[in-house]
Structures are given as C-alpha cells and as structure tokens.
Design an enzyme around this catalytic site. Sequence first.
Site, PDB file in Angstrom:
ATOM      1  N   LYS A  97       0.834  -1.216   0.000  1.00 55.76           N
ATOM      2  CA  LYS A  97       0.000   0.000   0.000  1.00 55.76           C
ATOM      3  C   LYS A  97       0.859   1.252   0.000  1.00 55.76           C
ATOM      4  CE  LYS A  97      -2.785  -0.695   3.640  1.00 55.76           C
ATOM      5  NZ  LYS A  97      -3.975  -0.557   4.506  1.00 55.76           N
ATOM      6  N   LYS A  99       2.835   2.113   2.443  1.00 57.13           N
ATOM      7  CA  LYS A  99       2.843   2.662   3.801  1.00 57.13           C
ATOM      8  C   LYS A  99       3.880   1.922   4.643  1.00 57.13           C
ATOM      9  CE  LYS A  99      -1.893   4.157   4.860  1.00 57.13           C
ATOM     10  NZ  LYS A  99      -3.006   4.001   5.804  1.00 57.13           N
TER      11      LYS A  99
END
Length: 189
Positions: A97, A99
């Site tokens: 993602k 992240k």
Amino acid sequence: MRMPVYKSHGVGIARRRIDRNMQDMTHQTQPADAAATDPVPNVRFAADEEYHGLRRVLTYGTYDLLHYGHIRLLRRAAELGDYLIVALSTDEFNKLKGKTSFYSYPVRREMLEGVRYVDLVIPEETWEQKISDVQKYQVDVVVMGSDWKDDPRFEALRPYCDVVYLDRTDGISTTEVRSALNGGSVHGR
Ligand code: C2G
C-alpha cells in the site's frame, strides 16, 4: 459497573449481548432457567446462539498510531451489528500500500484487541482476500470510512454483503499525528 471484557472468539458476542442486556436488566427478571449462582446470566444464551441471527460487521485498515478518528469509525461500525471483525493490514501488505507503519503488526493488533468495540482481529495480507473474508466469516456488512467511498475493491463486495461508507473524522490522520509529534505541536480536541 465495569463490564467483564471477553476477547476470545465468539465470547465477544456474549460481551456485547451482556452489555445490551445489562442495560435493560434493571427492569427485567432473570431468564427462567438462569442458575441463581450464574454470575453473568446471559453468557450462555449468547454463546449458544453462536452466529444465528447475529449481524457480523467487517472493516479493513492499517490502524497505526491509533487515534480518535479510528475509534469513532470502529464505534460506528460496531453499532451496525453484533460482532465487529477488523482485517488489519500486515506490515508486508502495508508495503504494497506504500505505507510504513510506526507500530508493527503485532503491536497494532494488540492495541485494536484492547478496543471495546472490536471482537476479532484478522490479518489483511492482500487486496484480493475480501470476498473470501466475507464468505469465511459470514459477514453481513463491510464498513469503511468515506475516503474509500465507491472504491471498486469494496463495490465488488455488494453481491456478497452490504457495503457502508461512514463519514471520515476530519482533522486527524496518522500522517498528521506523526508530523505533529515530529514538530512538537499539540493536537486533539
Ligand atoms: N478513518 C476515519 N477517520 C480518520 C482516519 C481514518 O474514519 N480521520 C477510517 C478510514 O476511512 C478507514 C479506517 O479508519 O476506514 C482505518 O484507516 P487507515 O488505518 O488509514 O486504513 P487505510 O490505510 O485506509 O487501509 O483494504 C483497505 C485498506 O486496508 C484500508
């Protein structure tokens, strides 16, 4: 009175049922066959019911640096059913993602399991697992914050369950918390 907190599978249902029952127990008599010594008379019924007639809610997220925006989402999601499952992004999935969370998956899971609205935490490892999650856990409704509204990855679930988007809490995000902590400013209202 502080309610006993049960976190093992299924007993979360008992806890919520107890909460609800305890709130209106004040003007109700005990169930006919509740043993006089039974300290929490409704645990048996809730556990016996297992999933029959209970509405199961599922939500997904990273839940890093847990903040009041997350808690408000979890509370509202829990209010849509009887049992709330959180599919928590693993550290490896977070990389997909784009992240990198401050806390590791085990710590983020531990913090979520300490939230009274959450009954079960499962790993979110891929984008593609959602339909099998819904089927495996017999989910009735998937709930996400409005920043995911109309996302095809959630709209694709509509043939299998309801999909609900709840307003995102303005003014707070993990990114803002991280930058505020770095900058030392005070946050929160
Ligand atoms: N949220 C919110 N209000 C905020 C911040 C977050 O309502 N101020 C909601 C998000 O909309 C999401 C949940 O809290 O439903 C978790 O947010 P994140 O941890 O940021 O999750 P996200 O990175 O969006 O991951 O497969 C879906 C993804 O795993 C979702």
